[in-house]
Scaffold this motif. Sequence first.
Motif, PDB file in Angstrom:
ATOM      1  N   TRP A 118      -5.146   2.757  -3.332  1.00  0.00           N
ATOM      2  CA  TRP A 118      -4.478   2.752  -2.023  1.00  0.00           C
ATOM      3  C   TRP A 118      -4.766   1.483  -1.230  1.00  0.00           C
ATOM      4  O   TRP A 118      -4.288   1.313  -0.127  1.00  0.00           O
ATOM      5  CB  TRP A 118      -4.872   3.999  -1.239  1.00  0.00           C
ATOM      6  CG  TRP A 118      -4.080   5.166  -1.722  1.00  0.00           C
ATOM      7  CD1 TRP A 118      -2.916   5.643  -1.195  1.00  0.00           C
ATOM      8  CD2 TRP A 118      -4.334   5.945  -2.884  1.00  0.00           C
ATOM      9  NE1 TRP A 118      -2.449   6.683  -1.956  1.00  0.00           N
ATOM     10  CE2 TRP A 118      -3.290   6.888  -3.001  1.00  0.00           C
ATOM     11  CE3 TRP A 118      -5.337   5.950  -3.843  1.00  0.00           C
ATOM     12  CZ2 TRP A 118      -3.235   7.825  -4.027  1.00  0.00           C
ATOM     13  CZ3 TRP A 118      -5.279   6.875  -4.876  1.00  0.00           C
ATOM     14  CH2 TRP A 118      -4.240   7.800  -4.959  1.00  0.00           C
ATOM     15  N   ARG A 216      -0.498   7.138   2.965  1.00  0.00           N
ATOM     16  CA  ARG A 216      -0.110   8.025   1.872  1.00  0.00           C
ATOM     17  C   ARG A 216      -1.312   8.558   1.086  1.00  0.00           C
ATOM     18  O   ARG A 216      -1.135   9.313   0.125  1.00  0.00           O
ATOM     19  CB  ARG A 216       0.837   7.298   0.916  1.00  0.00           C
ATOM     20  CG  ARG A 216       2.090   6.755   1.566  1.00  0.00           C
ATOM     21  CD  ARG A 216       2.969   6.036   0.558  1.00  0.00           C
ATOM     22  NE  ARG A 216       3.617   6.982  -0.351  1.00  0.00           N
ATOM     23  CZ  ARG A 216       4.234   6.629  -1.477  1.00  0.00           C
ATOM     24  NH1 ARG A 216       4.249   5.339  -1.842  1.00  0.00           N
ATOM     25  NH2 ARG A 216       4.806   7.527  -2.250  1.00  0.00           N
ATOM     26  N   HIS A 217      -2.507   8.215   1.508  1.00  0.00           N
ATOM     27  CA  HIS A 217      -3.703   8.637   0.774  1.00  0.00           C
ATOM     28  C   HIS A 217      -3.803  10.162   0.767  1.00  0.00           C
ATOM     29  O   HIS A 217      -3.812  10.795   1.824  1.00  0.00           O
ATOM     30  CB  HIS A 217      -4.945   8.032   1.434  1.00  0.00           C
ATOM     31  CG  HIS A 217      -6.221   8.433   0.782  1.00  0.00           C
ATOM     32  ND1 HIS A 217      -7.335   8.823   1.499  1.00  0.00           N
ATOM     33  CD2 HIS A 217      -6.557   8.520  -0.524  1.00  0.00           C
ATOM     34  CE1 HIS A 217      -8.302   9.129   0.660  1.00  0.00           C
ATOM     35  NE2 HIS A 217      -7.859   8.947  -0.562  1.00  0.00           N
ATOM     36  N   PRO A 218      -3.910  10.803  -0.419  1.00  0.00           N
ATOM     37  CA  PRO A 218      -3.934  12.260  -0.480  1.00  0.00           C
ATOM     38  C   PRO A 218      -5.306  12.879  -0.307  1.00  0.00           C
ATOM     39  O   PRO A 218      -5.458  14.093  -0.385  1.00  0.00           O
ATOM     40  CB  PRO A 218      -3.410  12.527  -1.895  1.00  0.00           C
ATOM     41  CG  PRO A 218      -3.963  11.385  -2.688  1.00  0.00           C
ATOM     42  CD  PRO A 218      -3.908  10.192  -1.761  1.00  0.00           C
ATOM     43  N   SER A 279       2.147  10.174  -3.470  1.00  0.00           N
ATOM     44  CA  SER A 279       1.189   9.280  -2.825  1.00  0.00           C
ATOM     45  C   SER A 279       1.171   7.882  -3.433  1.00  0.00           C
ATOM     46  O   SER A 279       0.515   6.990  -2.895  1.00  0.00           O
ATOM     47  CB  SER A 279      -0.215   9.881  -2.899  1.00  0.00           C
ATOM     48  OG  SER A 279      -0.580  10.140  -4.244  1.00  0.00           O
TER      49      SER A 279
END
Length: 444
Positions: A118, A216-218, A279
């Motif tokens: 990420w 968008r980090h899950p 993600s």
Amino acid sequence: MSSVSEFATWEPVLRLMLADDTDRRSARSARVAGRISRHGWSLAHRGAMSSTARIAVENIQTALARGGVQEIAFRAEVQPDGSTTLGLVWPSPVVEPAVGYPDLGVLVLADGALPEPWLRRPDPVPGAAPAPSVDLELLERTLRERLPDAVGATEEQIAAAEARLGVTLSDELKVVYRVTRVDWVDDFEGAISANNAVGCEISGLEHLNAVDGAVRHPGWYLGATEALRTPPDAAVQGVAGSPGWIGFGSNGGDEFAVDLTPGPAGHVGQVILVDHEQSLGAELVADSLTDFVLGRVREEGHTHHGDGLPAVAKVGTGGLETIEAAADPALEVLSIGAWAGTPFSLAPVAGLPRLRTLTALPGTLADPLEVAGFTGLEFLELGAREWRVLLDAGAVPRTLKAAAIKVRDQDHLPVVDLANEILALWDRPRIIQTLLEGDLGPAA
């Protein structure tokens, strides 16, 4: 919150989880763990929830809401005679909850720390060019026919947007905003017309944005075991975000972007869809904005993640049977799962340049101290006993950004103390646990 800290409040919940207990019937202690949040719960039990237990859970949820607490984790050890120690683990800014798992969660060892995928920027693609379908005259003529009364942005406004974003917009995107500046505040009807003309819920010029991979980090539990992959024939790079992914609209949930940093087989200025349920990566929608506005869209799958060999390896039952089979210079993530055989040595993967994540179920490592030789680890998940060995030897890798303790058939309650020892190495705030004593009576 006083009621949450009373053993009687939790008694129905513990009885529910111990309904099928076989340990105490065999004169062994039983251990249970779970979570209750304002809007849900994770309780390991079979069958329907009793009305008494449901009321208890709802009362705890009400107390959490009134106290402004998002969730509380708990773990309990129940002796055969019924004497019980219950640990309530309060939320911590340094713990990312393990949603759906009884584990404590992920210890985040630096504020804002993210897994490497990420943070990765797109690779340069020499020779990338706009698609042959780009037709600025056709694009402008089509939009002006669809929007005869639209007011366009000035060159100064377009230049200001480029300065804010730090990129030069594609010629096609400039054409769109020269025709219509999209003013959702003072010209709502005109903005709706622009949506229909372009083919999506288009943003105003001042709201153009670069897709930020960090957003968008899950979470570490999922993110640490993911890897990126951009095959040679990919039109879109498999990154989480890019300064060259310029979001200009949406379909009501996902974001459309003009891609200025395409994959090896892509075109500069192509239109991609950034799926809010994914993600990493994005889906190619059209080779150009001209195609997009004219309805000439593509139907292609989402870009692939690097969720297999050689970047990601799973060793154990149902996966690879040896560590040697996972050893590859490209290996980034090594996960060791359930295994009934001889514990594994990590020697075959020592020194691999890209290995950043290691997860190993309790009891699967022959020598936990081998972990100390891994100089690039950013995430490590081990059992409590393995962590104990590393801590006692002063061998916890200091390159870590996050860590997790996997609990399996081990004491739940000391896990918080163990976690606090790990956090102390990074001068992080400690986790607070409230211990309660009670009596559930002997097993039925």
